[in-house]
Structures are given as C-alpha cells and as structure tokens.
Design a protein around this motif. Structure first.
Motif, PDB file in Angstrom:
ATOM      1  N   GLY A   1       0.834  -1.190   0.000  1.00 44.11           N
ATOM      2  CA  GLY A   1       0.000   0.000   0.000  1.00 44.11           C
ATOM      3  C   GLY A   1       0.872   1.245   0.000  1.00 44.11           C
TER       4      GLY A   1
ATOM      5  N   VAL B   1      -3.350   4.074   2.138  1.00 44.04           N
ATOM      6  CA  VAL B   1      -4.117   3.109   1.354  1.00 44.04           C
ATOM      7  C   VAL B   1      -3.594   1.710   1.659  1.00 44.04           C
TER       8      VAL B   1
ATOM      9  N   LEU C   1      -9.377  -2.491  -1.826  1.00 41.29           N
ATOM     10  CA  LEU C   1      -8.507  -1.444  -1.313  1.00 41.29           C
ATOM     11  C   LEU C   1      -9.258  -0.675  -0.241  1.00 41.29           C
TER      12      LEU C   1
ATOM     13  N   VAL D   1      -9.048   3.106   1.742  1.00 45.30           N
ATOM     14  CA  VAL D   1      -8.422   4.420   1.916  1.00 45.30           C
ATOM     15  C   VAL D   1      -8.761   4.900   3.315  1.00 45.30           C
TER      16      VAL D   1
ATOM     17  N   ALA E   1      -5.317   4.987  -6.015  1.00 44.20           N
ATOM     18  CA  ALA E   1      -5.205   3.630  -5.462  1.00 44.20           C
ATOM     19  C   ALA E   1      -5.586   2.594  -6.524  1.00 44.20           C
TER      20      ALA E   1
ATOM     21  N   ASP F   1      -2.866   2.446  -9.187  1.00 41.75           N
ATOM     22  CA  ASP F   1      -1.747   1.712  -8.604  1.00 41.75           C
ATOM     23  C   ASP F   1      -1.991   0.197  -8.733  1.00 41.75           C
ATOM     24  N   ASN F   2      -3.200  -0.211  -8.381  1.00 45.69           N
ATOM     25  CA  ASN F   2      -3.534  -1.630  -8.412  1.00 45.69           C
ATOM     26  C   ASN F   2      -3.579  -2.153  -9.847  1.00 45.69           C
TER      27      ASN F   2
ATOM     28  N   THR G   1      -0.218  -1.777  -4.097  1.00 44.81           N
ATOM     29  CA  THR G   1      -1.391  -2.354  -3.428  1.00 44.81           C
ATOM     30  C   THR G   1      -1.672  -3.781  -3.876  1.00 44.81           C
TER      31      THR G   1
END
Length: 206
Positions: A39, A53, A65, A67, A194, A197-198, A204
């Motif tokens: 994260g 995250v 995820l 936050v 987030a 990113d994933n 994450t």
C-alpha cells in the motif's frame, strides 16, 4: 476588491472535509511490502499523514482497497467487480463506497478501465460519480501514463483536477507527488490513484 475571486466551488465526492480552498501538494510514498503488507502513505510537505491506502497485503483479498484518513479511520472501500459479467465485459469495473462504522455503505463512484489494463493517452479510464445522471456516461477521466508518473485527472469540462508527477531526484515509483486543484475532493483523488496503482500491479497488489 480582492474577494471576488476567492469563492471556490467545492466538488465533494467522499466528503467536503477533504476539499480545500487552496491547491494541495500531496506526497505519495510506497510502503515496504515485507514490513507492512504494501500500500502507500500520503503526506503533506510537513510530513503529516493525510491518507493511507491498504492493499491486499493487509486486507488479505486481491481487488480490494481501503483508503484511510490521517487518523487511520477507514473512509473509502474500493473493490473490483468480479464474476462472469466481469470476464465478459470490455472494461474492468471498480466501485468506491463510503465507510460507515467500518462497513462499506453507499457507493460514491465507479471507475472503468479498458482491458488490457493500460492508462492510455486516449483518456480511456473513466470515472462516474454517484448518483449517475442519465445524460452523462462519465464525470472524470484519467489522461497520460500513471506507470510513468505523468498523468492527470480531468473533469468532464476539461479542467485539471489533479496532476500526478515525479518529484525531485529521489522521485520515481516509490515517491511521487499529486497536486490537487482547489475545491476538489482529495480523498476521491487518492481513491482513483489507489485503483491506478492496483491496475498497474504496484504497491497495493500482492
């Protein structure tokens, strides 16, 4: 006479408490996966934690995820829609929910990204804010390349909401900055980041 321009329209998605009348420079730092389950953490210039995250290393489930705000309270639960519909769909679909007393409650936004997973220059990553109006298919789009830390979240009207970029000599995948324009919801922007990113298989993802 200076007061005419100070009226900023707030555009809350998660909550107006995350909207600032000033532009905000947020620093995003990846957490070491071995220690903390991955994260990332978001701070201001004074190193105060504003958001964090959690990815699947902490939650134990992929495609989910959480936050959190600066106090560590969960404010958004985000998950990737699964199942047969997902397999047949052209888009990957994500949903963001407000958290109430630790449980996901009402949906606040949805994000679609084209398969294969690319944050392309075509602005194909589209975000819809709830409740959806019949006339509009999307409210925000992501343009540029998140993987290269050179992308922006733009409103339907074409205004830049947030700019994601590398910062300084130490910058790169593990440290980058996000500039959020006045009036926009910083928690919502972090929620979108987030997901990016994933999608890109970064901090994450397990």
């Amino acid at each position: 006479m200076g007061h005419i321009h100070t009226q900023i329209t707030l555009s809350p998605v998660v909550s107006k408490i995350f909207c600032s009348s000033l532009h905000a420079v947020l620093l995003v730092r990846r957490r070491p996966p071995a220690v903390t389950g991955g994260g990332f953490v978001v701070t201001d210039r004074e190193q105060r934690v504003l958001f964090s995250v959690d990815g699947c290393g902490i939650i134990g489930a992929s495609g989910q995820l959480i936050v959190r705000d600066g106090d560590g309270t969960a404010i958004l639960f985000i998950h990737k829609k699964g199942g047969v519909v997902q397999a047949l769909s052209v888009n990957n679909r994500w949903k963001g929910y407000l958290m109430d007393y630790g449980e996901p409650s009402k949906p606040v936004f949805g994000l679609h990204d084209p398969k294969p997973v690319l944050c392309t220059t075509g602005g194909d990553v589209r975000v819809t804010v709830e409740p959806k109006g019949r006339k509009r298919q999307w409210d925000y789009e992501v343009t540029g390349s998140f993987a290269q830390r050179a992308c922006a979240v733009r409103s339907r009207a074409g205004h830049v909401v947030a700019q994601i970029g590398a910062k300084g000599t130490m910058a790169g995948k593990d440290l980058y900055h996000v500039v959020v324009q006045p009036g926009y919801d910083q928690a919502f922007v972090i929620g979108v980041i987030a997901i990016l990113d994933n999608m890109n298989g970064e901090s994450t993802r397990c």
